[in-house]
Design a protein around this motif. Structure first.
Motif, short mmCIF file in Angstrom:
data_model
loop_
_atom_site.label_atom_id
_atom_site.label_comp_id
_atom_site.label_asym_id
_atom_site.label_seq_id
_atom_site.Cartn_x
_atom_site.Cartn_y
_atom_site.Cartn_z
N VAL A 153 0.87 -1.18 0.00
CA VAL A 153 0.00 0.00 0.00
C VAL A 153 0.90 1.23 0.00
CG1 VAL A 153 -1.78 1.31 1.21
CG2 VAL A 153 -1.83 -1.19 1.26
N LYS A 154 0.68 2.11 -0.95
CA LYS A 154 1.53 3.28 -1.10
C LYS A 154 0.68 4.55 -1.18
CE LYS A 154 3.65 6.16 -4.36
NZ LYS A 154 3.15 6.80 -5.59
N ASN A 155 0.94 5.50 -0.29
CA ASN A 155 0.37 6.85 -0.38
C ASN A 155 -1.15 6.82 -0.58
OD1 ASN A 155 1.71 9.65 -0.52
ND2 ASN A 155 0.06 9.78 -2.02
N SER A 156 -1.85 6.17 0.32
CA SER A 156 -3.28 5.97 0.15
C SER A 156 -4.03 6.22 1.45
CB SER A 156 -3.57 4.54 -0.34
OG SER A 156 -3.05 4.34 -1.64
N VAL A 157 -5.34 6.44 1.30
CA VAL A 157 -6.25 6.52 2.43
C VAL A 157 -7.16 5.30 2.38
CG1 VAL A 157 -8.18 7.80 3.46
CG2 VAL A 157 -6.20 9.04 2.53
N ILE A 158 -7.12 4.49 3.41
CA ILE A 158 -7.96 3.29 3.48
C ILE A 158 -8.82 3.41 4.73
CG2 ILE A 158 -7.99 0.78 3.61
CD1 ILE A 158 -5.43 0.69 2.09
N MET A 159 -10.12 3.49 4.52
CA MET A 159 -11.04 3.79 5.61
C MET A 159 -11.43 2.54 6.39
SD MET A 159 -13.41 6.81 4.02
CE MET A 159 -12.69 8.04 2.94
N ARG A 160 -12.14 2.80 7.46
CA ARG A 160 -12.45 1.80 8.48
C ARG A 160 -13.13 0.56 7.90
NH1 ARG A 160 -12.07 2.65 13.53
NH2 ARG A 160 -11.99 4.91 13.18
N GLY A 161 -12.65 -0.61 8.38
CA GLY A 161 -13.29 -1.88 8.03
C GLY A 161 -12.93 -2.44 6.68
N THR A 162 -11.98 -1.81 5.99
CA THR A 162 -11.64 -2.27 4.64
C THR A 162 -10.60 -3.39 4.68
OG1 THR A 162 -12.31 -0.32 3.42
CG2 THR A 162 -10.47 -1.52 2.53
N ASN A 163 -10.66 -4.28 3.69
CA ASN A 163 -9.88 -5.51 3.67
C ASN A 163 -9.13 -5.62 2.34
OD1 ASN A 163 -9.00 -8.06 4.49
ND2 ASN A 163 -10.78 -9.09 3.59
N VAL A 164 -7.81 -5.60 2.41
CA VAL A 164 -6.96 -5.87 1.24
C VAL A 164 -6.13 -7.08 1.62
CG1 VAL A 164 -5.32 -4.92 -0.42
CG2 VAL A 164 -6.89 -3.38 0.80
N ASP A 175 -1.73 5.40 -4.31
CA ASP A 175 -2.28 6.75 -4.55
C ASP A 175 -3.79 6.71 -4.70
OD1 ASP A 175 0.38 8.33 -4.98
OD2 ASP A 175 0.56 6.53 -6.24
N SER A 176 -4.45 5.99 -3.81
CA SER A 176 -5.88 5.73 -3.92
C SER A 176 -6.62 6.07 -2.64
CB SER A 176 -6.12 4.25 -4.27
OG SER A 176 -5.55 3.92 -5.52
N VAL A 177 -7.93 6.17 -2.75
CA VAL A 177 -8.79 6.38 -1.60
C VAL A 177 -9.84 5.26 -1.60
CG1 VAL A 177 -10.32 7.94 -0.36
CG2 VAL A 177 -8.47 8.88 -1.77
N LEU A 178 -9.80 4.41 -0.58
CA LEU A 178 -10.76 3.33 -0.45
C LEU A 178 -11.69 3.66 0.71
CD1 LEU A 178 -8.49 0.15 -0.83
CD2 LEU A 178 -9.30 1.74 -2.58
N GLY A 179 -12.99 3.60 0.47
CA GLY A 179 -13.98 3.90 1.49
C GLY A 179 -14.09 2.80 2.53
N ARG A 180 -15.13 2.86 3.31
CA ARG A 180 -15.32 1.89 4.39
C ARG A 180 -15.83 0.55 3.85
NH1 ARG A 180 -17.94 5.54 9.34
NH2 ARG A 180 -16.06 6.84 9.65
N ASP A 181 -15.39 -0.51 4.53
CA ASP A 181 -15.88 -1.88 4.26
C ASP A 181 -15.71 -2.29 2.81
OD1 ASP A 181 -16.81 -2.21 6.96
OD2 ASP A 181 -18.48 -0.89 6.46
N VAL A 182 -14.66 -1.81 2.18
CA VAL A 182 -14.27 -2.27 0.84
C VAL A 182 -13.55 -3.61 0.99
CG1 VAL A 182 -12.78 -1.77 -1.15
CG2 VAL A 182 -14.14 0.06 -0.09
N ASN A 183 -13.72 -4.50 0.02
CA ASN A 183 -13.00 -5.76 0.02
C ASN A 183 -12.36 -5.97 -1.34
OD1 ASN A 183 -12.63 -8.45 1.68
ND2 ASN A 183 -13.04 -9.06 -0.43
#
Length: 393
Positions: A295-306, A314-322
């Motif tokens: 993961v590089k230079n990103s915002v990953i919100m609560r509950g997300t799974n990678v 360089d991405s923004v992932l919202g909540r509870d993304v899988n």
């Protein structure tokens, strides 16, 4: 000092991220944007915070409660978003004295707010390269003499940063006529104050309007770069943690992980084994970054799974993304041009050579999905295994 914080807007330019989170409550450096605003107000000497809420106002109230940092908190509701003066007017019954107004979705440096609060009436200004895109202040002998909205021939390069300190009598001036833009605007209130008072321009050292997804990324880059190292979680002996990294209590860093700050790892998050996190990354909390993920230079919100074998840059992932195993985000165009993103139905430049994707809350990818630069996945969107996604979904 009573301080009104405007937090009622829907944040339509931030969709899909703002579809289930109010714009001022989106995360920057481990806390909502509005919390950073409230911190600046408290630093300036606010003895009461008055939040004007509207869209999903209950989320704001749940976070700030009745007191914030030992300062009492009140709430007012703006039923319709009809402009900044209209928003402050919704809080009029709470205002009893000289009062400040700050935008709940802007980032200010606390030192400038301290200066503004100490010398009112006043307005925060910010020096910009293209003042024709802003409300611009005319200044004479250290006092504001006029404000002009988006002038073709700007008198100065001092933009209105949307932070004010008004005398108590301005409470009676909030019912201004609707402007040509169809809003009741605080700049019209300011114009009345200028007629009767010396209004001091205070130049802000920092002003950032977090209005679009890549600006959320920029805000985190800025504030994460200012944080101090604080390791509170469970870190494996053979993990490597370098630089300005915050790991909250309850987070777990497993074997073989490398974290290169600045980075923020929220409580309940797990990283690894053998994962790599770098470059101004926020894991808000309860995030899982699994085996061999980068993961590089990103915002990953609560509950997300990678979970494993994926790359997010360089991405923004919202909540509870899988993200399914082997999901890879491309963050650079072949022509090396600026990446574009869809904002309110229009493709516009992010101004960034590197930008990945925006994934709305609850989005899911199948295994071995590839996502092209500038793709937006809407809330709940899905992809098929092995799919190459080149358009918004």
């Amino acid at each position: 000092m009573q301080t009104v914080i405007l937090a009622a807007g829907q944040g339509t330019r931030l969709r899909p991220l703002s579809e289930s989170i109010p714009k001022p409550m989106l995360p920057v450096a481990g806390r909502p944007i509005a919390a950073h605003v409230a911190d600046a107000a408290v630093a300036g000497g606010a003895d009461e915070l008055i939040f004007v809420t509207g869209y999903m106002g209950e989320v704001v109230e749940e976070h700030f409660g009745e007191r914030y940092r030992d300062v009492p908190v009140s709430y007012a509701t703006q039923e319709q978003q009809l402009g900044t003066a209209h928003a402050v007017a919704a809080a009029r019954e709470h205002i009893e004295e000289e009062f400040a107004v700050l935008n709940g979705d802007n980032l200010y440096d606390p030192e400038s707010i301290v200066e503004l609060f100490a010398d009112g009436p006043g307005i925060g200004v910010f020096e910009v390269e293209n003042p024709s895109n802003y409300g611009v202040l005319s200044v004479d002998d250290g006092r504001v003499t006029d404000i002009v909205e988006k002038p073709t021939d700007p008198p100065t390069n001092l933009a209105n940063a949307g932070v004010y300190l008004f005398p108590a009598e301005a409470r009676a001036h909030l019912d201004v006529p609707m402007s040509e833009r169809g809003e009741h605007e605080l700049t019209d209130v300011l114009a009345r104050v200028i007629e009767n008072h010396d209004v001091t321009p205070v130049e802000l050292h920092r002003w950032m309007d977090v209005g679009r997804p890549w600006e959320l990324l920029e805000a985190n880059e800025l504030l994460l770069g200012e944080q101090r190292r604080e390791i509170g979680g469970d870190v494996a002996d053979d993990a490597t943690v370098e630089g300005a990294v915050v790991i909250e209590e309850g987070a777990k860093i497993e074997s073989g992980v490398t974290i290169e700050g600045p980075a923020y790892v929220g409580a309940g998050s797990t990283i690894g084994p053998n994962a790599y996190v770098r470059g101004a990354t926020l894991l808000e909390g309860d995030v899982h970054v699994g085996q061999a993920v980068e993961v590089k230079n990103s915002v990953i919100m609560r509950g997300t799974n990678v979970p494993h074998l994926s790359y997010v840059g360089d991405s923004v992932l919202g909540r509870d993304v899988n993200f399914g195993a082997g999901t890879n985000v491309a963050n650079l165009r072949h022509d090396d041009g600026e990446v574009k993103l869809t904002v309110k139905g229009e493709r516009i430049s992010t101004g960034r050579r590197k930008f990945g994707v925006v994934a709305g809350h609850g989005a899911k990818t199948g295994i071995n999905t590839s996502l092209s630069p500038g793709v937006t996945l809407s809330c709940g969107a899905t992809t098929e295994p092995g799919e190459s996604v080149t358009r918004d979904r």
